[in-house]
Design a protein around this motif. Structure first.
Motif, mmCIF file in Angstrom:
data_model
loop_
_atom_site.group_PDB
_atom_site.id
_atom_site.type_symbol
_atom_site.label_atom_id
_atom_site.label_comp_id
_atom_site.label_asym_id
_atom_site.label_seq_id
_atom_site.Cartn_x
_atom_site.Cartn_y
_atom_site.Cartn_z
ATOM 1 N N VAL A 107 0.837 -1.204 0.000
ATOM 2 C CA VAL A 107 0.000 0.000 0.000
ATOM 3 C C VAL A 107 0.870 1.250 0.000
ATOM 4 C CG1 VAL A 107 -1.619 1.353 1.382
ATOM 5 C CG2 VAL A 107 -1.995 -1.087 1.069
ATOM 6 N N THR A 108 1.906 1.262 0.823
ATOM 7 C CA THR A 108 2.803 2.418 0.876
ATOM 8 C C THR A 108 3.504 2.627 -0.459
ATOM 9 O OG1 THR A 108 3.181 2.002 3.237
ATOM 10 C CG2 THR A 108 4.729 3.446 2.113
ATOM 11 N N THR A 110 2.464 1.661 -3.419
ATOM 12 C CA THR A 110 1.484 2.107 -4.406
ATOM 13 C C THR A 110 1.148 3.581 -4.237
ATOM 14 O OG1 THR A 110 0.511 -0.112 -4.450
ATOM 15 C CG2 THR A 110 -0.827 1.684 -5.323
ATOM 16 N N GLY A 111 0.906 3.991 -2.990
ATOM 17 C CA GLY A 111 0.643 5.401 -2.735
ATOM 18 C C GLY A 111 1.825 6.280 -3.109
ATOM 19 N N PHE A 164 -6.783 -3.621 0.160
ATOM 20 C CA PHE A 164 -5.688 -2.897 -0.497
ATOM 21 C C PHE A 164 -6.219 -1.699 -1.285
ATOM 22 C CE2 PHE A 164 -3.819 -2.597 -4.798
ATOM 23 C CZ PHE A 164 -2.641 -1.937 -4.479
ATOM 24 N N SER A 168 -5.426 2.250 -0.449
ATOM 25 C CA SER A 168 -4.633 2.924 -1.486
ATOM 26 C C SER A 168 -5.345 4.157 -2.026
ATOM 27 C CB SER A 168 -4.331 1.954 -2.629
ATOM 28 O OG SER A 168 -3.554 0.868 -2.180
ATOM 29 N N TRP A 171 -4.444 7.045 0.251
ATOM 30 C CA TRP A 171 -3.075 7.203 0.746
ATOM 31 C C TRP A 171 -2.159 8.009 -0.165
ATOM 32 C CZ3 TRP A 171 -3.446 5.764 5.542
ATOM 33 C CH2 TRP A 171 -2.303 5.809 6.346
ATOM 34 N N TRP A 172 -2.456 8.101 -1.451
ATOM 35 C CA TRP A 172 -1.553 8.771 -2.368
ATOM 36 C C TRP A 172 -1.508 10.301 -2.226
ATOM 37 C CZ3 TRP A 172 -3.498 12.409 -5.670
ATOM 38 C CH2 TRP A 172 -4.865 12.380 -5.903
#
Length: 297
Positions: A107-108, A110-111, A164, A168, A171-172
């Motif tokens: 997730v981190t 991807t963000g 997920f 996500s 988070w971005w």
């Protein structure tokens, strides 16, 4: 002359020794700090390796009962005891750690990728492109991220991939805002302006001058953020929005076993303590990464 030669060394004569001593002490503190930083970074790597090897390290099947119910830690070969239906607690925690830790890294990452692309384009081109992308980012930042993640996860249903996507989505924007600020500062520097005046293409400027300057900040932010993602994922699974039972998950195991806290406190408490430990290690290692990158500049 004799009196001058035999006079005690006072005042400015002893200052160099004092300065050398202070420099040695400062160097010793710096060395100890570097050792501690590398230890914490190594702990982060070790946690990742444990998560990857969790199926091999688990002593029993985390799904099937393997002993009596609610055995205390250390009983009958079960290091952390058993849960309310006789499943090995250590096996479930290892598999739950694997899910939470690896998913938080994904997730981190991807963000970070999405936010870096948005922030890079906004900061590099400016104008209406910057305004449009930053207003879109502001909309996401204005929304309560946890509530949005809960709403998305509830709409999509239980499942690892749905969790997920839910996290996500929110988070971005943090990374987009940070990277955009770094890129805007880099674009204003003389060497970037000179490259533009010389007719260098934007792709080359981005690859050679902008991304290398923004990467350290992105890495520091991501390393500090993994622990926060772990908490969000654990919260979603605690609310029943993670994987469906009987899949091992730290937040879900804590939630499902809360009724046993008086009879078998270790069953709900240990998974929650592991979440806290993951968050603590992530934050300390993030600080260590920041220190190491700052010293290299």
């Amino acid at each position: 002359m004799a009196e001058t030669a035999n006079a005690p060394l006072t005042g400015p004569a002893i200052r160099p020794r004092w300065r050398v001593t202070q420099l040695r002490r400062a160097g010793s503190r710096t060395h100890r700090g570097a050792v501690l930083d590398w230890f914490l970074i190594g702990l982060l790597v070790l946690m990742t390796l444990v998560a990857l090897a969790a199926p091999l390290l688990a002593p029993d099947d985390p799904i099937q009962p393997v002993g009596m119910m609610k055995l205390p830690p250390g009983s009958e070969g079960h290091l952390l005891g058993t849960d309310s239906i006789g499943r090995d607690a250590l096996s479930r925690i290892l598999l739950g750690l694997r899910t939470s830790w690896l998913l938080s890294i994904v997730v981190t990452a991807t963000g970070l990728v999405i936010g870096t692309i948005v922030g890079l384009v906004a900061g590099m081109f400016g104008g209406w492109v910057d305004t449009l992308l930053m207003r879109l980012t502001d909309i996401f930042l204005a929304l309560p991220s946890m509530l949005v993640a809960v709403a998305v996860a509830a709409a999509l249903g239980n499942g690892l991939f749905n969790t997920f996507l839910a996290v996500s989505v929110v988070w971005w924007p943090y990374y987009a805002r940070i990277i955009r600020g770094e890129i805007r500062a880099l674009v204003a520097r003389p060497h970037v302006e000179a490259a533009r005046m010389a007719g260098v293409g934007w792709l080359r400027i981005m690859r050679k001058h902008l991304l290398p300057g923004a990467v350290p900040t992105a890495i520091i932010t991501a390393s500090l953020d993994i622990g926060n993602v772990v908490l969000v994922l654990a919260s979603l699974s605690f609310l029943g929005l993670g994987q469906p039972a009987p899949a091992p998950e730290l937040g879900a195991d804590t939630s499902r076993e809360m009724a046993e806290i008086l009879d078998a406190w270790w069953v709900p408490v240990i998974p929650g303590a592991v979440v806290m430990l993951l968050n603590l290690i992530s934050n300390l290692a993030g600080d260590a990464v920041r220190n190491r990158l700052a010293n290299r500049r």
